[in-house]
Scaffold this motif. Sequence first.
Motif, PDB file in Angstrom:
ATOM      1  N   ASN A  66      -5.142   5.901   2.245  1.00 35.59           N
ATOM      2  CA  ASN A  66      -6.480   5.304   2.358  1.00 35.59           C
ATOM      3  C   ASN A  66      -7.355   5.602   1.137  1.00 35.59           C
ATOM      4  OD1 ASN A  66      -5.976   4.239   4.999  1.00 35.59           O
ATOM      5  ND2 ASN A  66      -6.328   6.299   5.846  1.00 35.59           N
ATOM      6  N   ASN A  67      -6.709   5.612  -0.047  1.00 27.47           N
ATOM      7  CA  ASN A  67      -7.427   5.841  -1.307  1.00 27.47           C
ATOM      8  C   ASN A  67      -8.152   7.190  -1.354  1.00 27.47           C
ATOM      9  OD1 ASN A  67      -6.750   3.324  -2.527  1.00 27.47           O
ATOM     10  ND2 ASN A  67      -8.288   2.314  -1.236  1.00 27.47           N
ATOM     11  N   LYS A  68      -7.552   8.184  -0.709  1.00 30.51           N
ATOM     12  CA  LYS A  68      -8.102   9.534  -0.740  1.00 30.51           C
ATOM     13  C   LYS A  68      -7.065  10.484  -1.326  1.00 30.51           C
ATOM     14  CE  LYS A  68     -12.037   8.574   1.272  1.00 30.51           C
ATOM     15  NZ  LYS A  68     -13.331   8.677   0.541  1.00 30.51           N
ATOM     16  N   TYR A  69      -7.556  11.458  -2.093  1.00 29.58           N
ATOM     17  CA  TYR A  69      -6.659  12.400  -2.752  1.00 29.58           C
ATOM     18  C   TYR A  69      -7.226  13.808  -2.652  1.00 29.58           C
ATOM     19  CZ  TYR A  69      -4.836   8.095  -4.768  1.00 29.58           C
ATOM     20  OH  TYR A  69      -4.308   6.846  -4.943  1.00 29.58           O
ATOM     21  N   ASN A  70      -6.304  14.768  -2.566  1.00 32.53           N
ATOM     22  CA  ASN A  70      -6.676  16.177  -2.571  1.00 32.53           C
ATOM     23  C   ASN A  70      -6.308  16.757  -3.929  1.00 32.53           C
ATOM     24  OD1 ASN A  70      -6.872  18.974  -2.293  1.00 32.53           O
ATOM     25  ND2 ASN A  70      -6.163  18.969  -0.177  1.00 32.53           N
ATOM     26  N   VAL A  71      -7.333  17.166  -4.673  1.00 33.64           N
ATOM     27  CA  VAL A  71      -7.109  17.767  -5.989  1.00 33.64           C
ATOM     28  C   VAL A  71      -7.744  19.137  -5.994  1.00 33.64           C
ATOM     29  CG1 VAL A  71      -7.365  17.506  -8.474  1.00 33.64           C
ATOM     30  CG2 VAL A  71      -7.215  15.469  -7.023  1.00 33.64           C
ATOM     31  N   ASN A  79     -11.499   5.991  -7.191  1.00 29.74           N
ATOM     32  CA  ASN A  79     -12.375   5.816  -8.346  1.00 29.74           C
ATOM     33  C   ASN A  79     -12.641   7.149  -9.048  1.00 29.74           C
ATOM     34  OD1 ASN A  79     -12.606   3.060  -8.005  1.00 29.74           O
ATOM     35  ND2 ASN A  79     -14.458   3.211  -6.738  1.00 29.74           N
ATOM     36  N   GLU A  80     -12.871   8.171  -8.261  1.00 25.49           N
ATOM     37  CA  GLU A  80     -13.090   9.494  -8.824  1.00 25.49           C
ATOM     38  C   GLU A  80     -11.821  10.014  -9.494  1.00 25.49           C
ATOM     39  OE1 GLU A  80     -16.291  11.778  -6.063  1.00 25.49           O
ATOM     40  OE2 GLU A  80     -14.475  11.075  -5.021  1.00 25.49           O
ATOM     41  N   LEU A  81     -10.677   9.654  -8.921  1.00 29.31           N
ATOM     42  CA  LEU A  81      -9.404  10.111  -9.471  1.00 29.31           C
ATOM     43  C   LEU A  81      -9.193   9.576 -10.884  1.00 29.31           C
ATOM     44  CD1 LEU A  81      -6.678  11.547  -9.138  1.00 29.31           C
ATOM     45  CD2 LEU A  81      -5.777   9.417  -8.168  1.00 29.31           C
ATOM     46  N   ASN A  82      -9.528   8.338 -11.127  1.00 30.25           N
ATOM     47  CA  ASN A  82      -9.344   7.763 -12.460  1.00 30.25           C
ATOM     48  C   ASN A  82     -10.126   8.538 -13.514  1.00 30.25           C
ATOM     49  OD1 ASN A  82      -7.698   5.718 -11.445  1.00 30.25           O
ATOM     50  ND2 ASN A  82      -9.407   4.315 -11.097  1.00 30.25           N
ATOM     51  N   GLY A  83     -11.349   8.898 -13.191  1.00 32.01           N
ATOM     52  CA  GLY A  83     -12.150   9.684 -14.132  1.00 32.01           C
ATOM     53  C   GLY A  83     -11.578  11.072 -14.345  1.00 32.01           C
ATOM     54  N   LEU A  84     -11.059  11.663 -13.257  1.00 31.42           N
ATOM     55  CA  LEU A  84     -10.489  13.002 -13.353  1.00 31.42           C
ATOM     56  C   LEU A  84      -9.219  12.991 -14.208  1.00 31.42           C
ATOM     57  CD1 LEU A  84     -10.739  15.938 -12.445  1.00 31.42           C
ATOM     58  CD2 LEU A  84      -9.354  15.353 -10.428  1.00 31.42           C
TER      59      LEU A  84
END
Length: 324
Positions: A66-71, A79-84
Amino acid sequence: MVSLFKRKKQNDSGSSVRVLFTSDLHASHTVFKKFINAGKIYKVNGLIIGGDIAGKSLVPIIDLGNNKYNVQDKIISSNELNGLIEKFKSEGTYYAILSKSDYEEALQNKKLQDELFKNAIISTIREWMRIAEERLKDYKIPIFINLGNDDPEYLFDTLKESEIFRVGEGEIFDFNGYEIVSYGYVNPTPWNTFREKREEEIYKDLSKIVSRISNYSRAIYNFHAPPYNTNLDNAPLLDENLKPVVRGGEIVYTHVGSKSVRKIIEETNPLLGLHGHIHESRGFDKINSTLVINPGSEYSSGLLHAALIVLEGESVKAHQFILG
């Protein structure tokens, strides 16, 4: 200094030769791209990378669906992942996107962790190759590159896939009438890195390698370890816990370079020594008549540290540190 780069004096092999040198990129995508671009801006004849091109850390990114990630225990959106990811690439941090089950398996499997690391290292180097070949295709600028002490040996095979890279430990390359030779092993460090040797082994290797050089006055030594007791090899003195020694509120520094590298330079007097390894010791020095340079490194900040060198005949006519 700038006026020196306008000299038109001819050497006995033609006009002046311009070289741009950097080292210790440690997987920073941003630094590598800046280096390639700087080569075009300064209109150099050749680029030299002194080793330590591999990164040191890998961050697992767990795909939760669901477009969620644990970092690193923080839940973020795609969207936040791309910047990270862009941030990771800039600072030289590898990453691997894994399912939760794959992540849990990797936690218990050291071999799988090593494989993830290897894949990330090779993938990054191949991306660098594509960038270099695309951006330099109309310039015909060769890139002389070698591994440093933090680089696994298998990267030699990867680097040799590129037509633009000139790679080879101890191989002598002809470059506009100069001879470039590289060597990436360093004297022992407290961290037991991939490519370390005892001083006597380094001296034996180097003696054999440089004996094949035809003219030392036109030789360029791209040796990762800086020569001992120079402006190039100052590093913090460490205690038994590998922590910097502090006296009077200030960090104590000591010389950590290679005595064998210094000895071989003293014995052969090459035109130029290009070195890295000690990030905080940007500087230049002279060993007899040989100019030796360490551009330093701040790869994790995305800053390019490089040295622009102008050669004419059997002399170094100018050199300038570049930071950007």
